[in-house]
Write a protein that holds these residues in place. Structure first.
Motif, PDB file in Angstrom:
ATOM      1  N   UNK A 149       0.858  -1.312   0.196  1.00 57.05           N
ATOM      2  CA  UNK A 149      -0.063   0.047  -0.076  1.00 57.05           C
ATOM      3  C   UNK A 149       0.760   1.362  -0.204  1.00 57.05           C
ATOM      4  N   UNK A 150       0.130   2.404  -0.598  1.00 59.24           N
ATOM      5  CA  UNK A 150       0.863   3.560  -0.421  1.00 59.24           C
ATOM      6  C   UNK A 150       0.713   4.053   0.891  1.00 59.24           C
ATOM      7  N   UNK A 151      -0.338   3.979   1.467  1.00 62.86           N
ATOM      8  CA  UNK A 151      -0.717   4.182   2.859  1.00 62.86           C
ATOM      9  C   UNK A 151      -1.664   3.021   3.751  1.00 62.86           C
ATOM     10  N   UNK A 152      -1.847   3.230   4.772  1.00 59.97           N
ATOM     11  CA  UNK A 152      -2.712   2.331   5.707  1.00 59.97           C
ATOM     12  C   UNK A 152      -3.729   3.115   6.537  1.00 59.97           C
ATOM     13  N   UNK A 153      -4.823   2.724   6.559  1.00 56.37           N
ATOM     14  CA  UNK A 153      -5.924   3.450   7.295  1.00 56.37           C
ATOM     15  C   UNK A 153      -6.481   2.376   8.248  1.00 56.37           C
ATOM     16  N   UNK A 226     -18.881  -6.527  11.479  1.00 55.89           N
ATOM     17  CA  UNK A 226     -17.423  -6.986  11.026  1.00 55.89           C
ATOM     18  C   UNK A 226     -17.143  -5.930  10.168  1.00 55.89           C
ATOM     19  N   UNK A 227     -16.082  -5.320  10.364  1.00 59.84           N
ATOM     20  CA  UNK A 227     -15.400  -4.308   9.566  1.00 59.84           C
ATOM     21  C   UNK A 227     -14.195  -4.808   8.837  1.00 59.84           C
ATOM     22  N   UNK A 228     -14.457  -5.586   7.777  1.00 56.47           N
ATOM     23  CA  UNK A 228     -13.342  -6.359   7.166  1.00 56.47           C
ATOM     24  C   UNK A 228     -12.441  -5.521   6.195  1.00 56.47           C
ATOM     25  N   UNK A 229     -11.741  -4.545   6.411  1.00 58.64           N
ATOM     26  CA  UNK A 229     -11.149  -3.566   5.393  1.00 58.64           C
ATOM     27  C   UNK A 229      -9.493  -4.072   5.310  1.00 58.64           C
ATOM     28  N   UNK A 230      -9.205  -5.045   5.980  1.00 57.35           N
ATOM     29  CA  UNK A 230      -7.906  -5.334   5.661  1.00 57.35           C
ATOM     30  C   UNK A 230      -7.598  -6.001   4.423  1.00 57.35           C
ATOM     31  N   UNK A 239      -4.911   1.272   1.812  1.00 61.42           N
ATOM     32  CA  UNK A 239      -5.406  -0.110   2.383  1.00 61.42           C
ATOM     33  C   UNK A 239      -5.903  -0.130   3.859  1.00 61.42           C
ATOM     34  N   UNK A 240      -6.858  -0.902   4.125  1.00 60.20           N
ATOM     35  CA  UNK A 240      -7.222  -0.927   5.784  1.00 60.20           C
ATOM     36  C   UNK A 240      -6.027  -1.685   6.245  1.00 60.20           C
ATOM     37  N   UNK A 241      -5.672  -1.187   7.619  1.00 53.78           N
ATOM     38  CA  UNK A 241      -4.690  -1.627   8.421  1.00 53.78           C
ATOM     39  C   UNK A 241      -5.031  -2.940   9.109  1.00 53.78           C
ATOM     40  N   UNK A 242      -6.410  -3.045   9.612  1.00 49.64           N
ATOM     41  CA  UNK A 242      -6.881  -4.226  10.476  1.00 49.64           C
ATOM     42  C   UNK A 242      -8.284  -4.351  10.132  1.00 49.64           C
TER      43      UNK A 242
END
Length: 406
Positions: A149-153, A226-230, A239-242
């Motif tokens: 990822x360029x960044x993680x959120x 469930x927040x499945x953003x990873x 991209x999602x961090x966790x």
């Protein structure tokens, strides 16, 4: 038997001769049929004399997901090794340091699936073997690399595991930064309820999404969020961090109905009125002190709380049994100084004042997520009042605020 001669005349034979001739023909046929069958069998069934070949056993065919040599695989999967015309034997997937990834082989040995998240920006290598229907062994090989990822959120939830909430409790997801791809984010957010409850996500701003039911939950409802953003691209290479999850339960039904004109606060528990308190609410002659009409939601409660409002020149005034019902400074709390006005007139700075004794009764019964329905004032609860104004929005408007509504 009739035969046509060269001259076109028909010759008729006696029946006895026909019978004898038929016997001879049958006898001849009986002798030659076995030979013919044997010849046919030897020639592969006739039809040109080609010999039919027995069906060949198939070799194993392997399919890796993601494809071998992929450079931008999602570390959240799905990540599988599958085989057709055969069965998987030992299967391993290892990272660059040689650590094996956890996985599970299907009962029929047709698929091996990774059962944990992989890391971002890492290379993983397959090893193992499969045996085809032909009995031959085929080796597993190849590798792939997960996206970098360029960044993680990250994100957070307002509900906790094992907690009990009131029938109006909204689910709030707060992201660390603005979300560019809200559709991708929302598709990764799931709410499962028992019994099934109609509800919808709405985006309150570019980093906050809430889910609420169309109507109040039924008491006893269980909820799994469930927040499945990873591994999910949330836009622009972020991209999602966790992943985050929460499982909680809805408690009994308790609804407060407060009327600024009658100066009463009624408590209804499981459909039965349990309390009717005299109250004093916000002074309506001053727009800055009005208690807002609309459905509020209990956010928290405090045995004592320091009230501060620089506009009205008071700071850290301690009050007992304070129940927060919005982020605009509205509470239900005890206040002995306004007891003479409670049940008669509105004199507060926006809160619902009760006697300390009555405030304690309400405080002891309350759950976060309980609705507080206020009527009678000349101002309405709105987005300007901060969390939680969810129930002040009509259902049609709420669903239009979904990222996937169009």
């Amino acid at each position: 038997m009739i035969r046509r001669g060269f001259g076109g005349r028909r010759r008729v034979y006696p029946v006895a001769l026909l019978g004898a001739g038929l016997v001879a023909v049958l006898a001849l046929s009986g002798c030659t049929s076995g030979e013919t069958a044997a010849a046919t069998s030897a020639s592969g069934g006739g039809g040109g004399g080609k010999t039919a070949e027995a069906p060949r056993s198939q070799e194993a065919k392997l399919v890796a997901t993601p494809a071998v040599d992929a450079k931008d695989a999602s570390p959240a999967g799905p990540i599988t090794m599958a085989v057709t015309d055969g069965a998987l034997q030992a299967v391993t997937l290892t990272n660059a340091e040689g650590k094996q990834v956890k996985g599970e082989l299907a009962a029929d040995k047709s698929t091996w699936t990774v059962t944990e998240h992989l890391g971002y920006g890492k290379t993983y290598t397959w090893a193992g073997s499969a045996v085809g229907a032909d009995g031959a062994t085929k080796q597993l090989n190849g590798s792939f690399t997960t996206v970098k990822p360029k960044r993680q959120m990250g994100a957070s939830l307002n509900t906790g595991d094992g907690k009990t909430y009131g029938i109006a409790m909204p689910i709030a997801v707060a992201f660390d930064a603005p979300v560019k791809d809200r559709v991708a984010a929302q598709k990764a957010m799931k709410v499962a309820t028992t019994p099934e409850t109609e509800g919808a996500w709405a985006w309150l701003d570019d980093r906050t999404a809430h889910w609420r039911p169309k109507e109040y939950y039924k008491p006893g409802t269980t909820v799994r969020v469930t927040v499945g953003i990873y591994g999910v691209d949330l836009g622009g290479g972020t991209y999602g961090s966790d992943d985050i999850t929460s499982s909680f339960t809805i408690g009994r039904s308790q609804i407060v109905r407060a009327d600024t004109q009658t100066h009463r606060m009624v408590v209804i528990t499981d459909g039965t009125q349990t309390q009717d308190f005299p109250a004093s609410m916000g002074l309506e002659s001053d727009p800055g002190r009005v208690t807002k009409s609309g459905t509020h939601v209990v956010m928290s409660k405090h045995a004592t709380y320091g009230m501060t409002n620089p506009k009205y020149n008071y700071e850290n005034v301690m009050v007992p049994w304070a129940v927060r019902i919005s982020n605009n400074g509205e509470f239900v709390h005890g206040y002995a100084n306004s007891i003479p006005q409670q049940g008669k007139r509105n004199v507060s700075h926006g809160c619902i004042n009760l006697s300390p004794a009555n405030a304690k009764i309400y405080y002891d019964s309350v759950l976060p997520g309980d609705p507080v329905e206020i009527t009678g004032s000349n101002q309405q609860l709105s987005s300007a009042d901060g969390d939680y104004y969810d129930w002040a929005v009509s259902w049609d408007k709420w669903t239009s605020m979904s990222a996937t509504s169009n």
